[in-house]
Design a protein around this motif. Structure first.
Motif, short mmCIF file in Angstrom:
data_model
loop_
_atom_site.label_atom_id
_atom_site.label_comp_id
_atom_site.label_asym_id
_atom_site.label_seq_id
_atom_site.Cartn_x
_atom_site.Cartn_y
_atom_site.Cartn_z
N PHE A 3 4.11 -4.51 5.51
CA PHE A 3 4.72 -3.64 4.51
C PHE A 3 4.44 -4.19 3.13
O PHE A 3 4.35 -5.41 2.94
CB PHE A 3 6.24 -3.55 4.72
CG PHE A 3 6.63 -2.75 5.90
CD1 PHE A 3 6.89 -1.39 5.78
CD2 PHE A 3 6.74 -3.32 7.15
CE1 PHE A 3 7.24 -0.63 6.88
CE2 PHE A 3 7.11 -2.58 8.25
CZ PHE A 3 7.35 -1.23 8.11
N GLN A 15 3.73 1.18 4.76
CA GLN A 15 3.37 0.44 5.97
C GLN A 15 1.87 0.54 6.14
O GLN A 15 1.30 1.64 6.12
CB GLN A 15 4.06 0.99 7.20
CG GLN A 15 3.69 0.24 8.46
CD GLN A 15 4.30 0.85 9.71
OE1 GLN A 15 4.84 1.94 9.68
NE2 GLN A 15 4.19 0.12 10.80
N GLN A 39 8.28 1.76 0.05
CA GLN A 39 7.35 0.84 0.70
C GLN A 39 6.22 1.61 1.36
O GLN A 39 6.33 2.80 1.63
CB GLN A 39 8.06 0.02 1.77
CG GLN A 39 9.14 -0.88 1.24
CD GLN A 39 9.74 -1.71 2.36
OE1 GLN A 39 9.19 -1.85 3.43
NE2 GLN A 39 10.90 -2.28 2.09
N PRO A 41 4.90 -2.97 -1.38
CA PRO A 41 5.50 -2.01 -2.31
C PRO A 41 4.55 -0.84 -2.56
O PRO A 41 3.33 -1.01 -2.59
CB PRO A 41 5.71 -2.83 -3.59
CG PRO A 41 4.71 -3.93 -3.50
CD PRO A 41 4.54 -4.22 -2.04
N SER A 42 5.12 0.33 -2.74
CA SER A 42 4.29 1.51 -2.98
C SER A 42 3.59 1.44 -4.34
O SER A 42 2.63 2.16 -4.59
CB SER A 42 5.12 2.80 -2.88
OG SER A 42 6.17 2.78 -3.82
#
Length: 77
Positions: free
Chosen positions: A37, A22, A20, A39-40
């Protein structure tokens, strides 16, 4: 060069946390801060747009609350 915050200026921070990210957005003029937050795998620009939109909404809520409290007597509980 030292200058104060300008109206509309927003600081954005991205912090990777496992799978994730932030995202923290801070309104420079008011100091109002929001975090979210995502998803990466999401595009950084998409996460930034969401954070800015959330921040603008929060600033509106704070201003509305300040206007509502302006008419109240501060000596009353």
């Amino acid at each position: 060069m030292n200058r104060g915050p300008r109206a509309g200026e927003i600081y954005i921070e991205f912090r990777q946390m496992g799978k994730q990210v932030q995202v923290t957005a801070i309104d420079a003029a008011t100091g109002v801060e929001v975090s979210m937050f995502g998803p990466s795998s999401a595009l950084q620009s998409d996460l930034q747009k969401l954070a800015v939109r959330k921040l603008k909404r929060r600033v509106e809520q704070v201003r509305a609350a300040e206007l509502a409290n302006k008419d109240q007597d501060p000596t009353l509980y």
